[in-house]
Design an enzyme around this catalytic site. Structure first.
Site, PDB file in Angstrom:
ATOM      1  N   GLY A   2       0.837  -1.203   0.000  1.00  0.00           N
ATOM      2  CA  GLY A   2       0.000   0.000   0.000  1.00  0.00           C
ATOM      3  C   GLY A   2       0.864   1.242   0.000  1.00  0.00           C
ATOM      4  CB  ILE A   3       0.264   4.718  -1.251  1.00  0.00           C
ATOM      5  CG1 ILE A   3       1.148   5.949  -1.487  1.00  0.00           C
ATOM      6  CG2 ILE A   3      -1.040   5.117  -0.590  1.00  0.00           C
ATOM      7  CD1 ILE A   3       2.004   5.887  -2.701  1.00  0.00           C
ATOM      8  CE  LYS A  22       4.113   3.376   7.217  1.00  0.00           C
ATOM      9  NZ  LYS A  22       3.688   4.668   7.775  1.00  0.00           N
ATOM     10  CG  ASP A 115      -3.368  10.823  10.142  1.00  0.00           C
ATOM     11  OD1 ASP A 115      -4.553  11.205  10.280  1.00  0.00           O
ATOM     12  OD2 ASP A 115      -3.072   9.650   9.858  1.00  0.00           O
TER      13      ASP A 115
END
Length: 329
Positions: A2-3, A22, A115
């Protein structure tokens, strides 16, 4: 791949030490994330990057980011699982100080996280003296004057008003998130919510943009006016009026957290009672994140004069008719 990357638990075969890995598809965005996170990882309240590797995975170039493993779980899960022991205002103050230290470090090196939400706040271990750390730099951005933030990427319950409109936003976005997290810490539920179980309903959008929230009793009855005022200064709808991280860290409730009264709060009970809803909220936020990161270029809010709102048209028509009648007389 995933991005925004998947995080796996790994261990060093030689020492048996645990780490988090990650994996990101190698692209300019991923490299920017790694660079900003690497720059910030000197801070004790930001997850540490141990190493970064370039590799191939299923024939695609990828980046492997080895980070310290945060085993203590999410901020609110820890409060939820504490049993009968009451969560106090002093503890809330200490937690906010830890998160504030992470944001202060980022803002001092011109990085906005963008975020900041409970899911990205994890403890280093299950021990009582565990350190709370900020994770996930997938949406972090440099905030130099030539590069003001213009891309909305947000999670509904923690989204600042200016992200919902076409205005530019900067570090004050993180300050707004601090206000929402502080609010939840003190009562167990968010200040803005969707009445329809949608991740972000039109009504909730309006409440966020207008800054409409309350401090209802019984949860807020014992919380001081000073603390409510601190939240109000963080949740200001106008970014330029919002408290800065320096002002926040210098506030007595944060600076002198050891002097904050140990008032028992309703937080733990409310989080437990709303456990199912809380999980739904997190799922909604995760799925909404995937669909709501739209480029500002695509957001065009019409001026009121150009809007084709049927209600407005009706009113204008009526006003013109009244005007015409008045002129006729």
């Amino acid at each position: 791949l995933g991005i925004n990357g998947k995080v796996l638990r790994i261990f060093d075969k030689r020492t048996q030490q645990k780490f988090a890995l990650k994996m990101l598809q190698d692209c300019p965005k991923a490299r920017r994330e790694v660079e900003l996170h690497w720059r910030a990882s000197q801070c004790p309240h930001i997850v540490d990057i141990v190493d970064v590797y370039e590799n191939l995975y299923a024939g695609r170039k990828c980046l492997l980011i080895v980070m310290e493993c945060l085993d203590g779980g999410e901020l609110f899960s820890r409060i939820q699982d504490r049993g009968d022991q009451a969560f106090t205002e002093r503890e809330a103050s200490e937690i906010m100080k830890s998160i504030g230290e992470a944001i202060q470090y980022l803002h001092s090196i011109n990085i906005a996280h963008r975020d900041v939400k409970p899911e990205n706040l994890l403890y280093t271990s299950k021990r009582p003296n565990a350190i709370l750390k900020l994770t996930d730099f997938g949406f972090a951005k440099e905030t130099t004057s030539h590069n003001s933030l213009t891309t909305p990427c947000y999670t509904p319950y923690y989204v600042a008003p200016e992200v919902l409109g076409p205005e530019k936003y900067d570090k004050s976005c993180d300050m707004w998130s601090l206000g929402v997290i502080m609010y939840i810490l003190l009562c167990g539920y968010p200040p803005f919510y969707s009445n329809h179980g949608l991740a972000i309903s039109p009504g909730m959008k309006t409440r966020i943009r207008m800054g409409q929230y309350e401090f209802p009793n019984p949860e807020w009855s014992e919380v001081s006016e000073e603390v409510k005022m601190l939240i109000r200064n963080l949740l200001k709808t106008e970014p330029t009026q919002r408290m800065t991280i320096t002002e926040f860290m210098n506030h007595p409730w944060i600076m002198q957290s050891t002097k904050v009264p140990q008032t028992p709060l309703h937080t733990s009970r409310v989080l437990k009672e709303d456990k199912e809803r809380w999980e739904d909220v997190k799922e909604e936020m995760t799925s909404a994140l995937a669909t709501m990161r739209v480029d500002y270029e695509q957001i065009k809010i019409k001026k009121i004069e150009d809007a084709s709102n049927p209600l407005l048209l009706k009113r204008r028509k009526k006003a013109r008719a009244v005007e015409a009648a008045a002129l006729a007389h």
